[in-house]
Every structure is written in structure tokens, then in C-alpha cells.
Design a protein around this motif. Structure first.
Motif, short mmCIF file in Angstrom:
data_model
loop_
_atom_site.label_atom_id
_atom_site.label_comp_id
_atom_site.label_asym_id
_atom_site.label_seq_id
_atom_site.Cartn_x
_atom_site.Cartn_y
_atom_site.Cartn_z
N GLU A 7 17.79 124.71 43.59
CA GLU A 7 18.58 123.48 43.65
C GLU A 7 18.52 122.71 42.33
OE1 GLU A 7 16.98 121.33 46.95
OE2 GLU A 7 17.42 122.94 48.36
N TRP A 8 17.48 122.92 41.53
CA TRP A 8 17.29 122.19 40.29
C TRP A 8 17.80 122.92 39.07
CZ3 TRP A 8 11.62 120.08 40.95
CH2 TRP A 8 11.61 119.12 41.96
N THR A 9 18.29 124.15 39.21
CA THR A 9 18.79 124.90 38.07
C THR A 9 19.94 124.12 37.43
OG1 THR A 9 18.17 126.95 39.13
CG2 THR A 9 19.72 127.13 37.33
N THR A 10 19.91 124.01 36.13
CA THR A 10 20.84 123.25 35.27
C THR A 10 20.65 121.74 35.38
OG1 THR A 10 22.73 123.13 36.79
CG2 THR A 10 22.57 125.11 35.40
N LYS A 11 19.56 121.28 35.99
CA LYS A 11 19.26 119.85 36.05
C LYS A 11 18.05 119.53 35.18
CE LYS A 11 21.12 118.96 40.62
NZ LYS A 11 20.85 118.41 41.93
N ALA A 12 17.92 118.28 34.79
CA ALA A 12 16.78 117.85 33.99
C ALA A 12 15.53 117.79 34.86
CB ALA A 12 17.06 116.49 33.37
N VAL A 13 14.45 118.38 34.37
CA VAL A 13 13.17 118.37 35.06
C VAL A 13 12.07 117.99 34.07
CG1 VAL A 13 13.83 120.09 36.80
CG2 VAL A 13 12.74 120.84 34.69
N THR A 14 10.98 117.48 34.60
CA THR A 14 9.78 117.23 33.81
C THR A 14 8.67 118.09 34.38
OG1 THR A 14 10.42 114.98 33.25
CG2 THR A 14 8.09 115.50 33.08
N VAL A 15 7.95 118.78 33.50
CA VAL A 15 6.87 119.68 33.90
C VAL A 15 5.56 119.14 33.34
CG1 VAL A 15 5.98 122.04 33.74
CG2 VAL A 15 8.44 121.65 33.89
N LEU A 16 4.59 118.97 34.22
CA LEU A 16 3.22 118.64 33.80
C LEU A 16 2.45 119.95 33.83
CD1 LEU A 16 0.93 116.67 33.11
CD2 LEU A 16 0.59 116.37 35.57
N THR A 17 1.91 120.34 32.69
CA THR A 17 1.19 121.61 32.62
C THR A 17 -0.29 121.40 32.92
OG1 THR A 17 0.73 121.40 30.26
CG2 THR A 17 2.80 122.48 30.88
N CYS A 18 -0.98 122.48 33.20
CA CYS A 18 -2.40 122.41 33.54
C CYS A 18 -3.24 121.90 32.37
CB CYS A 18 -2.90 123.78 33.99
SG CYS A 18 -2.20 124.28 35.57
N ASP A 19 -2.75 122.04 31.16
CA ASP A 19 -3.50 121.54 30.01
C ASP A 19 -3.08 120.11 29.63
OD1 ASP A 19 -1.02 122.22 29.01
OD2 ASP A 19 -1.77 123.42 27.35
N GLY A 20 -2.29 119.45 30.48
CA GLY A 20 -1.98 118.04 30.30
C GLY A 20 -0.74 117.73 29.49
N ARG A 21 0.08 118.72 29.17
CA ARG A 21 1.31 118.47 28.41
C ARG A 21 2.41 118.01 29.35
NH1 ARG A 21 2.47 123.57 24.76
NH2 ARG A 21 3.91 122.10 23.80
N LEU A 22 3.29 117.14 28.87
CA LEU A 22 4.41 116.62 29.64
C LEU A 22 5.70 117.06 28.94
CD1 LEU A 22 4.81 114.84 32.14
CD2 LEU A 22 4.98 112.89 30.61
N ILE A 23 6.40 118.03 29.53
CA ILE A 23 7.56 118.66 28.90
C ILE A 23 8.79 118.38 29.76
CG2 ILE A 23 8.58 120.83 28.12
CD1 ILE A 23 5.63 121.84 27.83
#
Length: 101
Positions: A7-23
Motif C-alpha cells: 500500500e505504501w509503494t510510491t509513497k513517502a516513508v521514513t525508515v528508522l534503522t537499527c543503528d539509529g539512522r533516520l532515512i
């Protein structure tokens, strides 16, 4: 998880990685291992000493085993790169979630 990601394909998302990065970026694809492909992506780097820094990444792959949280950005400011209110935000960097890697 996969049905939600479709449902989120082609939408803006934010990913928090296990090492603390916010992408943040546009979700272009994913697989059964939760590997993510983000286009027009950038990383927000926070520091207590200086304002938030935005690092352009472009096309970016996040390994599924490094994904801690995926959030839908909706129709927020991150789609067009705006967001002046983030420019003065100062915060401690997010600590690693997955322990010692």
C-alpha cells in the motif's frame, strides 16, 4: 508486513534503522526479507551542538535486517524537501537499537 508495504509503494516513508539512522524517501520496492529500495532519499542527522543536517542519498537500499521502524510520511513536507521548522531542531542522535553490531 508485506501487505502493508504494498500500500505504501510510491509513497513517502521514513525508515528508522537499527543503528539509529533516520532515512526518508519514496518507497520504490521491497522483497520478502524486508529489503527496501528508496528513491529521492535523504538522511536527517541530528546533533545537540548543531542544527539538523540533511544528507542527500538519492537511490538507496536498506537491508531488511537493519530496518527497525517504517512510517508513512503521508502528504507531509518531506515530499518536496521543504520543512524549514526542522532546520533549527537540535537533539541527541538516536542510539543504536540492535546492540553491538
Amino acid at each position: 508486513m508485506a501487505s502493508t508495504l504494498s500500500e505504501w509503494t510510491t509513497k513517502a516513508v521514513t525508515v528508522l534503522t537499527c543503528d539509529g539512522r533516520l532515512i526518508t524517501g519514496t518507497l520504490q520496492g521491497y522483497d520478502q526479507l524486508q529489503n527496501l529500495i528508496l528513491k529521492q532519499s535523504h538522511e536527517k542527522v541530528y546533533s545537540a551542538e548543531s542544527p539538523m543536517e540533511r544528507v542527500e542519498l538519492g537511490l538507496f537500499v536498506v537491508r531488511g535486517d537493519n530496518v527497525a521502524v517504517i512510517a508513512d510520511c503521508g502528504d507531509d513536507k518531506d515530499d518536496d524537501g521543504g520543512g524549514e521548522e526542522d532546520d533549527d531542531v537540535r537533539a541527541e542522535p538516536i542510539k543504536s537499537i540492535a546492540g553491538n553490531r
